[in-house]
Write a protein that holds these residues in place. Structure first.
Motif, PDB file in Angstrom:
ATOM      1  N   GLY A   1      48.209   6.024  40.314  1.00 42.35           N
ATOM      2  CA  GLY A   1      47.876   5.752  38.928  1.00 42.35           C
ATOM      3  C   GLY A   1      46.436   5.341  38.732  1.00 42.35           C
ATOM      4  O   GLY A   1      45.824   5.660  37.699  1.00 42.35           O
ATOM      5  N   VAL A   2      45.867   4.623  39.707  1.00 38.06           N
ATOM      6  CA  VAL A   2      44.457   4.238  39.614  1.00 38.06           C
ATOM      7  C   VAL A   2      43.582   5.484  39.563  1.00 38.06           C
ATOM      8  O   VAL A   2      42.690   5.604  38.708  1.00 38.06           O
ATOM      9  N   ARG A   3      43.839   6.439  40.470  1.00 41.51           N
ATOM     10  CA  ARG A   3      43.006   7.641  40.460  1.00 41.51           C
ATOM     11  C   ARG A   3      43.262   8.478  39.215  1.00 41.51           C
ATOM     12  O   ARG A   3      42.324   9.043  38.629  1.00 41.51           O
ATOM     13  N   SER A   4      44.530   8.577  38.787  1.00 44.42           N
ATOM     14  CA  SER A   4      44.847   9.351  37.588  1.00 44.42           C
ATOM     15  C   SER A   4      44.174   8.757  36.356  1.00 44.42           C
ATOM     16  O   SER A   4      43.598   9.488  35.534  1.00 44.42           O
TER      17      SER A   4
ATOM     18  N   GLY B   1      47.149  13.937  43.317  1.00 46.30           N
ATOM     19  CA  GLY B   1      47.993  12.758  43.188  1.00 46.30           C
ATOM     20  C   GLY B   1      48.769  12.398  44.444  1.00 46.30           C
ATOM     21  O   GLY B   1      49.461  11.376  44.473  1.00 46.30           O
ATOM     22  N   THR B   2      48.648  13.208  45.484  1.00 43.92           N
ATOM     23  CA  THR B   2      49.296  12.878  46.750  1.00 43.92           C
ATOM     24  C   THR B   2      48.609  11.672  47.381  1.00 43.92           C
ATOM     25  O   THR B   2      47.381  11.647  47.510  1.00 43.92           O
ATOM     26  N   ALA B   3      49.407  10.677  47.751  1.00 47.18           N
ATOM     27  CA  ALA B   3      48.849   9.457  48.344  1.00 47.18           C
ATOM     28  C   ALA B   3      49.490   9.206  49.698  1.00 47.18           C
ATOM     29  O   ALA B   3      50.688   9.423  49.888  1.00 47.18           O
ATOM     30  N   HIS B   4      48.679   8.760  50.643  1.00 47.92           N
ATOM     31  CA  HIS B   4      49.228   8.367  51.939  1.00 47.92           C
ATOM     32  C   HIS B   4      48.382   7.252  52.525  1.00 47.92           C
ATOM     33  O   HIS B   4      47.228   7.047  52.144  1.00 47.92           O
ATOM     34  N   MET B   5      48.992   6.529  53.454  1.00 51.21           N
ATOM     35  CA  MET B   5      48.350   5.375  54.081  1.00 51.21           C
ATOM     36  C   MET B   5      48.246   5.639  55.578  1.00 51.21           C
ATOM     37  O   MET B   5      49.254   5.669  56.286  1.00 51.21           O
ATOM     38  N   PRO B   6      47.035   5.849  56.095  1.00 47.48           N
ATOM     39  CA  PRO B   6      46.890   6.261  57.500  1.00 47.48           C
ATOM     40  C   PRO B   6      47.395   5.248  58.512  1.00 47.48           C
ATOM     41  O   PRO B   6      47.749   5.633  59.627  1.00 47.48           O
TER      42      PRO B   6
END
Length: 302
Positions: A247-250, A181-186
């Motif tokens: 949430g999309v991936r979950s 659930g960790t999200a980041h924007m490169p």
């Protein structure tokens, strides 16, 4: 990749877009596809500028997606063919850095063909904007085409079992969501300060493209979501947008990607009501099973 030469990662795709509130039609385009016998994914979205000065930008966005898809497919095949051996990564990185120039040249050729047959500012359409002209200009003594009319941003990605490569020219967003659930924007550098953005229509536009290169080794790969800025602008803050991506991936994990795809038009439509802008998303979610995990990312911002 296993002993039979097939990928151990299967990808499920998301692809959708809606027009902004009170707009006659969308200036966005997007596409998500698998290639190289399912061993690679190509994602891309483009956002035509849409103002009065860019009155053909929906065409520019369409041709941006087409030009990127054509070049990215070729690159994806090379990554699949050579990317298993880390000794080949420096060469593949160099090819990744050269891809934006290929895309810009292809986009400009397509614009000039259209200009030759249907000049944006009038004329007899007798070929004054020759497709054989140098990128950014026209052949001979004919007047130079107004590329700004077709102005568009472009965001794209190529994903394989061993490598994730992303490109961005202008606004838009790329979010990587790990299995936990960790999200980041490169490419995220902070809130937008206005509506000005880099564009395919600028001279030598490829020099302003940003690159993110990320080897993938061991464990599941991230989900990759790319979108035009009409989606992120609908959220009150950066954290809200990241929560949406997570949430999309979950939800894909708990309900399946097909269920997420079915709901995507409603989610994007809701976003468009808040931002007032077109909203387009393309994504790839790794199916459950053995795969890879991110390591040693490299982001090129110039």
């Amino acid at each position: 990749m296993n002993a039979t030469g097939t990928s151990t990662v299967a990808w499920e795709l998301l692809d959708g877009g809606v027009k902004g509130v009170a707009k006659k039609y969308s200036q966005d385009r997007g596409r998500a596809l698998t290639t190289a016998d399912g061993r690679a994914v190509v994602l891309t979205v483009a956002d035509g500028h849409g103002s009065r000065a860019h009155f053909r930008s929906e065409l520019g966005a369409r041709w941006a997606v087409e030009a990127f898809t054509d070049s990215a497919r070729i690159y994806a095949h090379e990554v699949v063919r050579r990317g298993q051996d880390a000794a080949n990564w420096p060469r593949l990185l160099a090819e990744a850095r050269s891809l934006p120039q290929q895309v810009v040249h292809a986009w400009r050729r397509r614009v000039l063909i259209h200009e030759a047959n249907s000049p944006a500012h009038g004329g007899n359409g007798n070929g004054s904007g020759s497709a054989d002209a140098a990128p950014g200009g026209t052949a001979g003594s004919a007047p130079e085409a107004d590329l700004a009319v077709y102005g568009s941003t472009l965001v794209g990605a190529v994903i394989t079992e061993r490598l994730l490569v992303c490109w961005q020219l202008g606004d838009g967003d790329i979010v990587l969501v790990d299995q936990d659930g960790t999200a980041h924007m490169p490419f995220y550098t902070g809130p937008d300060m206005g509506d000005e953005t880099e564009s395919l229509c600028e001279p030598e536009a490829w020099r302003k493209a940003r690159l993110h290169w990320q080897p993938l080794t061991g464990g599941p790969p991230p989900g990759v979501l790319i979108s035009t800025d009409g989606l992120s602008k609908s959220f009150a803050d950066h954290e809200g947008f990241l929560a949406f991506a997570t949430g999309v991936r979950s939800r894909a994990a708990s309900h399946g990607v097909a269920a997420v795809q079915a709901q995507l038009p409603d989610w994007l439509g809701h976003a468009a009501k808040y931002s007032g802008d077109d909203a387009t998303l393309a994504g790839a979610i790794p199916a459950p099973g053995p795969g890879t995990t991110p390591a040693h990312p490299l982001t090129d911002t110039h």
